[in-house]
Design an enzyme around this catalytic site. Sequence first.
Site, short mmCIF file in Angstrom:
data_model
loop_
_atom_site.label_atom_id
_atom_site.label_comp_id
_atom_site.label_asym_id
_atom_site.label_seq_id
_atom_site.Cartn_x
_atom_site.Cartn_y
_atom_site.Cartn_z
N ASP A 30 -21.16 -38.47 36.45
CA ASP A 30 -22.00 -37.60 37.29
C ASP A 30 -22.88 -38.47 38.18
O ASP A 30 -23.43 -39.49 37.74
CB ASP A 30 -22.85 -36.68 36.42
CG ASP A 30 -23.42 -35.51 37.22
OD1 ASP A 30 -22.98 -34.37 37.01
OD2 ASP A 30 -24.31 -35.76 38.06
N ASN A 87 -21.17 -24.35 33.61
CA ASN A 87 -22.01 -23.35 34.25
C ASN A 87 -21.18 -22.45 35.16
O ASN A 87 -20.38 -22.96 35.96
CB ASN A 87 -23.10 -24.05 35.07
CG ASN A 87 -24.05 -24.87 34.20
OD1 ASN A 87 -24.42 -24.44 33.11
ND2 ASN A 87 -24.42 -26.05 34.67
N GLY A 93 -26.75 -21.93 36.86
CA GLY A 93 -26.95 -23.32 37.26
C GLY A 93 -25.77 -23.97 37.93
O GLY A 93 -25.80 -25.18 38.19
N GLN A 94 -24.71 -23.20 38.24
CA GLN A 94 -23.57 -23.82 38.92
C GLN A 94 -23.95 -24.14 40.36
O GLN A 94 -24.44 -23.27 41.10
CB GLN A 94 -22.35 -22.88 38.91
CG GLN A 94 -21.11 -23.55 39.50
CD GLN A 94 -19.83 -22.70 39.40
OE1 GLN A 94 -19.88 -21.53 39.02
NE2 GLN A 94 -18.71 -23.31 39.76
N SER A 95 -23.75 -25.40 40.75
CA SER A 95 -24.08 -25.82 42.11
C SER A 95 -22.85 -26.32 42.87
O SER A 95 -22.86 -26.37 44.11
CB SER A 95 -25.16 -26.91 42.10
OG SER A 95 -24.71 -28.04 41.38
N HIS A 100 -15.87 -27.28 36.51
CA HIS A 100 -16.03 -28.59 35.88
C HIS A 100 -16.77 -28.41 34.57
O HIS A 100 -17.52 -27.44 34.39
CB HIS A 100 -16.81 -29.55 36.80
CG HIS A 100 -18.09 -28.97 37.28
ND1 HIS A 100 -18.14 -28.09 38.35
CD2 HIS A 100 -19.36 -29.11 36.83
CE1 HIS A 100 -19.40 -27.72 38.53
NE2 HIS A 100 -20.16 -28.31 37.63
P1 5GP Z 1 -23.22 -27.78 38.22
O1 5GP Z 1 -24.67 -27.70 38.64
O2 5GP Z 1 -22.33 -27.12 39.25
O3 5GP Z 1 -22.95 -27.30 36.82
O4 5GP Z 1 -22.86 -29.32 38.18
C1 5GP Z 1 -22.55 -30.05 39.33
C2 5GP Z 1 -22.72 -31.50 38.98
O5 5GP Z 1 -22.05 -32.26 39.95
C3 5GP Z 1 -24.19 -31.96 38.97
O6 5GP Z 1 -24.50 -32.52 37.70
C4 5GP Z 1 -24.24 -32.99 40.09
O7 5GP Z 1 -25.10 -34.08 39.79
C5 5GP Z 1 -22.80 -33.42 40.22
N1 5GP Z 1 -22.39 -33.85 41.54
C6 5GP Z 1 -22.67 -33.22 42.73
N2 5GP Z 1 -22.10 -33.89 43.76
C7 5GP Z 1 -21.48 -34.97 43.21
C8 5GP Z 1 -20.72 -36.04 43.77
O8 5GP Z 1 -20.51 -36.14 44.98
N3 5GP Z 1 -20.22 -36.96 42.90
C9 5GP Z 1 -20.44 -36.87 41.54
N4 5GP Z 1 -19.90 -37.83 40.79
N5 5GP Z 1 -21.14 -35.87 40.98
C10 5GP Z 1 -21.66 -34.94 41.81
#
Ligand code: 5GP
Length: 114
Positions: A30, A87, A93-95, A100
Amino acid sequence: MEDCIFCKIVDGRLPAKKVYEDELIIAIEDISPVAPVHLLLIPKRHFVNSLDMQVSDRELVGHIFLVAAEIARSKGIAENGFRIVNNNNAGAGQSVFHIHFHLLAGRTFTWPPG
Ligand code: 5GP
Ligand code: ZN
């Protein structure tokens, strides 16, 4: 998908620290870790989240969990404990809207999650 960060990482248009790859998934570090071990297990195929999956994708989901457990064993974090987090939608919290699974370890985790 053209503008999806994780599709770009999967096909090499964006760099990432890859720790595992097979024909179905990749695992990367991450970019903004929230634990000493913070990996993301990502299917190569684009799914928005679990709501985008069908019965025919059940083996893929099982595969992801087996690989997560194998990575945990190989990194020596299995015994102490690790957390797998997925998420679904912004309210949870999904961004990044390519499914994933976070693999988190190396510190104490609280419950319920924040
Ligand atoms: P979410 O918030 O969707 O559950 O998790 C998304 C995750 O992707 C976050 O922990 C964020 O730090 C990670 N992330 C976002 N953009 C990138 C990227 O460009 N490269 C990597 N390795 N992780 C990323
Ligand atoms: Zn994608």
